[in-house]
Every structure is written in structure tokens, then in C-alpha cells.
Design a protein around this motif. Sequence first.
Motif, PDB file in Angstrom:
ATOM      1  N   THR A  44      -8.509   7.926  -3.922  1.00  0.00           N
ATOM      2  CA  THR A  44      -9.246   8.520  -2.807  1.00  0.00           C
ATOM      3  C   THR A  44      -8.591   8.252  -1.462  1.00  0.00           C
ATOM      4  OG1 THR A  44     -10.673   6.565  -2.698  1.00  0.00           O
ATOM      5  CG2 THR A  44     -11.443   8.417  -4.038  1.00  0.00           C
ATOM      6  N   GLY A  45      -7.636   7.323  -1.420  1.00  0.00           N
ATOM      7  CA  GLY A  45      -6.949   7.045  -0.171  1.00  0.00           C
ATOM      8  C   GLY A  45      -5.995   5.883  -0.333  1.00  0.00           C
ATOM      9  N   SER A  46      -5.122   5.716   0.655  1.00  0.00           N
ATOM     10  CA  SER A  46      -4.173   4.609   0.637  1.00  0.00           C
ATOM     11  C   SER A  46      -3.692   4.356   2.059  1.00  0.00           C
ATOM     12  CB  SER A  46      -2.992   4.920  -0.281  1.00  0.00           C
ATOM     13  OG  SER A  46      -2.351   6.111   0.122  1.00  0.00           O
ATOM     14  N   LEU A  47      -3.177   3.154   2.254  1.00  0.00           N
ATOM     15  CA  LEU A  47      -2.594   2.829   3.553  1.00  0.00           C
ATOM     16  C   LEU A  47      -1.575   1.717   3.394  1.00  0.00           C
ATOM     17  CD1 LEU A  47      -3.644  -0.055   4.956  1.00  0.00           C
ATOM     18  CD2 LEU A  47      -5.692   1.238   5.260  1.00  0.00           C
ATOM     19  N   ASP A  59      -3.253   7.451   4.404  1.00  0.00           N
ATOM     20  CA  ASP A  59      -3.707   8.706   3.811  1.00  0.00           C
ATOM     21  C   ASP A  59      -5.143   8.447   3.344  1.00  0.00           C
ATOM     22  OD1 ASP A  59      -3.767  11.265   2.718  1.00  0.00           O
ATOM     23  OD2 ASP A  59      -2.955  10.600   0.801  1.00  0.00           O
ATOM     24  N   LEU A  60      -6.024   8.234   4.311  1.00  0.00           N
ATOM     25  CA  LEU A  60      -7.411   7.881   4.033  1.00  0.00           C
ATOM     26  C   LEU A  60      -8.339   9.048   4.321  1.00  0.00           C
ATOM     27  CD1 LEU A  60      -7.557   4.345   5.700  1.00  0.00           C
ATOM     28  CD2 LEU A  60      -7.565   4.839   3.252  1.00  0.00           C
ATOM     29  N   PRO A  61      -9.489   9.076   3.659  1.00  0.00           N
ATOM     30  CA  PRO A  61     -10.473  10.102   3.997  1.00  0.00           C
ATOM     31  C   PRO A  61     -11.003   9.879   5.416  1.00  0.00           C
ATOM     32  CG  PRO A  61     -11.317   8.622   2.268  1.00  0.00           C
ATOM     33  CD  PRO A  61      -9.917   8.217   2.566  1.00  0.00           C
ATOM     34  N   PRO A  62     -11.535  10.922   6.040  1.00  0.00           N
ATOM     35  CA  PRO A  62     -11.948  10.804   7.445  1.00  0.00           C
ATOM     36  C   PRO A  62     -13.090   9.816   7.695  1.00  0.00           C
ATOM     37  CG  PRO A  62     -12.349  13.029   6.598  1.00  0.00           C
ATOM     38  CD  PRO A  62     -11.676  12.264   5.527  1.00  0.00           C
ATOM     39  N   ASP A  63     -13.859   9.464   6.678  1.00  0.00           N
ATOM     40  CA  ASP A  63     -14.989   8.562   6.894  1.00  0.00           C
ATOM     41  C   ASP A  63     -14.580   7.083   6.886  1.00  0.00           C
ATOM     42  OD1 ASP A  63     -14.460   8.907   4.127  1.00  0.00           O
ATOM     43  OD2 ASP A  63     -16.420   8.076   3.614  1.00  0.00           O
ATOM     44  N   ILE A  64     -13.309   6.784   6.655  1.00  0.00           N
ATOM     45  CA  ILE A  64     -12.827   5.400   6.649  1.00  0.00           C
ATOM     46  C   ILE A  64     -11.920   5.190   7.847  1.00  0.00           C
ATOM     47  CG2 ILE A  64     -11.464   3.693   5.400  1.00  0.00           C
ATOM     48  CD1 ILE A  64     -12.398   4.958   2.814  1.00  0.00           C
ATOM     49  N   GLU A  65     -12.213   4.153   8.625  1.00  0.00           N
ATOM     50  CA  GLU A  65     -11.467   3.859   9.836  1.00  0.00           C
ATOM     51  C   GLU A  65     -10.182   3.112   9.478  1.00  0.00           C
ATOM     52  OE1 GLU A  65      -9.920   2.915  13.219  1.00  0.00           O
ATOM     53  OE2 GLU A  65     -10.823   1.159  12.329  1.00  0.00           O
ATOM     54  N   PRO A  66      -9.005   3.697   9.707  1.00  0.00           N
ATOM     55  CA  PRO A  66      -7.751   3.130   9.225  1.00  0.00           C
ATOM     56  C   PRO A  66      -7.355   1.779   9.829  1.00  0.00           C
ATOM     57  CG  PRO A  66      -7.359   5.238  10.325  1.00  0.00           C
ATOM     58  CD  PRO A  66      -8.819   4.996  10.326  1.00  0.00           C
ATOM     59  N   THR A  67      -7.585   1.574  11.120  1.00  0.00           N
ATOM     60  CA  THR A  67      -7.160   0.307  11.711  1.00  0.00           C
ATOM     61  C   THR A  67      -7.982  -0.865  11.179  1.00  0.00           C
ATOM     62  OG1 THR A  67      -8.531   0.712  13.657  1.00  0.00           O
ATOM     63  CG2 THR A  67      -6.207   1.321  13.806  1.00  0.00           C
ATOM     64  N   ARG A  68      -9.247  -0.626  10.912  1.00  0.00           N
ATOM     65  CA  ARG A  68     -10.097  -1.674  10.324  1.00  0.00           C
ATOM     66  C   ARG A  68      -9.613  -2.007   8.909  1.00  0.00           C
ATOM     67  NH1 ARG A  68     -15.607  -3.779  10.210  1.00  0.00           N
ATOM     68  NH2 ARG A  68     -16.260  -3.910   8.041  1.00  0.00           N
ATOM     69  N   MET A  69      -9.288  -0.981   8.134  1.00  0.00           N
ATOM     70  CA  MET A  69      -8.804  -1.200   6.776  1.00  0.00           C
ATOM     71  C   MET A  69      -7.449  -1.908   6.790  1.00  0.00           C
ATOM     72  SD  MET A  69     -11.095  -0.316   4.681  1.00  0.00           S
ATOM     73  CE  MET A  69     -10.360  -0.056   3.087  1.00  0.00           C
ATOM     74  N   ALA A  70      -6.611  -1.606   7.770  1.00  0.00           N
ATOM     75  CA  ALA A  70      -5.316  -2.285   7.886  1.00  0.00           C
ATOM     76  C   ALA A  70      -5.522  -3.774   8.147  1.00  0.00           C
ATOM     77  CB  ALA A  70      -4.477  -1.655   8.995  1.00  0.00           C
ATOM     78  N   ALA A  71      -6.482  -4.097   9.001  1.00  0.00           N
ATOM     79  CA  ALA A  71      -6.778  -5.508   9.280  1.00  0.00           C
ATOM     80  C   ALA A  71      -7.298  -6.203   8.026  1.00  0.00           C
ATOM     81  CB  ALA A  71      -7.795  -5.613  10.412  1.00  0.00           C
ATOM     82  N   LEU A  72      -8.163  -5.530   7.267  1.00  0.00           N
ATOM     83  CA  LEU A  72      -8.688  -6.108   6.027  1.00  0.00           C
ATOM     84  C   LEU A  72      -7.578  -6.296   4.993  1.00  0.00           C
ATOM     85  CD1 LEU A  72     -12.030  -4.116   5.731  1.00  0.00           C
ATOM     86  CD2 LEU A  72     -11.780  -6.560   6.191  1.00  0.00           C
ATOM     87  N   ALA A  73      -6.686  -5.326   4.887  1.00  0.00           N
ATOM     88  CA  ALA A  73      -5.564  -5.435   3.942  1.00  0.00           C
ATOM     89  C   ALA A  73      -4.679  -6.619   4.301  1.00  0.00           C
ATOM     90  CB  ALA A  73      -4.745  -4.144   3.932  1.00  0.00           C
ATOM     91  N   SER A  74      -4.430  -6.804   5.578  1.00  0.00           N
ATOM     92  CA  SER A  74      -3.609  -7.916   6.032  1.00  0.00           C
ATOM     93  C   SER A  74      -4.271  -9.254   5.720  1.00  0.00           C
ATOM     94  CB  SER A  74      -3.363  -7.793   7.531  1.00  0.00           C
ATOM     95  OG  SER A  74      -2.729  -8.939   8.020  1.00  0.00           O
ATOM     96  N   ALA A  75      -5.563  -9.339   5.963  1.00  0.00           N
ATOM     97  CA  ALA A  75      -6.289 -10.577   5.682  1.00  0.00           C
ATOM     98  C   ALA A  75      -6.253 -10.894   4.187  1.00  0.00           C
ATOM     99  CB  ALA A  75      -7.723 -10.465   6.178  1.00  0.00           C
ATOM    100  N   GLN A  76      -6.479  -9.869   3.366  1.00  0.00           N
ATOM    101  CA  GLN A  76      -6.459 -10.082   1.920  1.00  0.00           C
ATOM    102  C   GLN A  76      -5.058 -10.461   1.445  1.00  0.00           C
ATOM    103  OE1 GLN A  76      -9.163 -10.017  -0.278  1.00  0.00           O
ATOM    104  NE2 GLN A  76      -7.622 -10.958  -1.581  1.00  0.00           N
ATOM    105  N   LEU A  77      -4.040  -9.862   2.010  1.00  0.00           N
ATOM    106  CA  LEU A  77      -2.657 -10.192   1.666  1.00  0.00           C
ATOM    107  C   LEU A  77      -2.375 -11.666   1.959  1.00  0.00           C
ATOM    108  CD1 LEU A  77       0.179  -8.995   0.814  1.00  0.00           C
ATOM    109  CD2 LEU A  77       0.604  -8.780   3.265  1.00  0.00           C
ATOM    110  N   SER A  78      -2.772 -12.110   3.131  1.00  0.00           N
ATOM    111  CA  SER A  78      -2.542 -13.496   3.520  1.00  0.00           C
ATOM    112  C   SER A  78      -3.280 -14.461   2.597  1.00  0.00           C
ATOM    113  CB  SER A  78      -2.998 -13.701   4.967  1.00  0.00           C
ATOM    114  OG  SER A  78      -2.863 -15.046   5.335  1.00  0.00           O
ATOM    115  N   LEU A  79      -4.549 -14.180   2.322  1.00  0.00           N
ATOM    116  CA  LEU A  79      -5.327 -15.034   1.425  1.00  0.00           C
ATOM    117  C   LEU A  79      -4.737 -15.050   0.020  1.00  0.00           C
ATOM    118  CD1 LEU A  79      -8.963 -14.116   2.491  1.00  0.00           C
ATOM    119  CD2 LEU A  79      -7.802 -16.311   2.812  1.00  0.00           C
TER     120      LEU A  79
END
Length: 161
Positions: A44-47, A59-79
Motif C-alpha cells: 500500500t506504500g513505501s518510503l 510512495d505513500l497514499p495521500p492519507d499518510i503523512e510522509p515526514t512523520r513516517m520517515a521519523a518513525l522509520a528512523s526511530a525503529q531503525l535505530s532501536l
Amino acid sequence: MSARKKLLSELMGRFTKVAMTGPEPNAVVLAELKALRDRLPRVTGSLVASSDGLLIAHDLPPDIEPTRMAALASAQLSLSYQLAATAHGGGFHEVVVHGSGGHVVIYAAGWSSLMVLAGPEVNVGRLHLESRPVARAIADHLTATDSGKDRTQKTDRKERI
């Protein structure tokens, strides 16, 4: 309203309004993300996000805010890097989050991350089969891009000296 106040208001509006635009998405990375979605219809999407949480491409759907998801991905990567290193003394490759509404998979792509969102009916094995090479390709591309910038900066410094 007097003409003077109107003019002053218009000028103040010009000086106080700041256009907020992000950097242009990396075209090669964006092409990889779109190709992944084309190969797997349940995606359904990727970043792709840098290790410090900056959005590289999405390449996210319009209802998902990309910068917020990027921050979450970074946090999960670090953890995940810390967890893998502490538990086994090794590196991190991927983490899968199974939710009631679908899956979120984060792959290490060098020092950046590839986040893939998929519906609950996705074949997770196929998702890994298609996504892992994309993560490697993105890591290679971003590493080559960074190396090219470093060489250019070094050359520019030498020419100035």
C-alpha cells in the motif's frame, strides 16, 4: 481600510509567509519504490528515510503523512540496530510489525531505511523476496551518491587552495 494600511498589510504578508517545500525526492529511489508497488499489488506504500529521520523519497497514499513516517522509520531503525547488537552482537537487517490492519516492514538500506506498508493479506515471504533486493539497490545508490558528493567537495576544496 485605508490604502496605506492595505499596502502595509500586503507587504507584511509577503515577508511573513514562508513557503515550506522539502527537497526534491531522489528520482532513482522513487523509481525503485514505484516498481516495488507494481510488482506487489498488496503493497500500500513505501518510503526511504535517512538514519536521522529525513525523508528521501516516498510512495505513500495521500492519507499518510510522509515526514512523520520517515521519523518513525528512523526511530525503529535505530532501536532495531541497538537491539540486534545487544542481543546477538550482530547487525540488523529487517523488522516486521504485524498489525490488525496490515504489515509494516522496515529494512536496513545501508544507514537509511526502507519502510514497506502492506495489507493483511500479503504473502510476507514474497514481500521479503521482492523488498530485500530493493533495499540493497537503494543502499548502493545512496552510498554511490554520497561518495560522489564527497569527491566533488574534495575537488572543490583543492581548487580553492
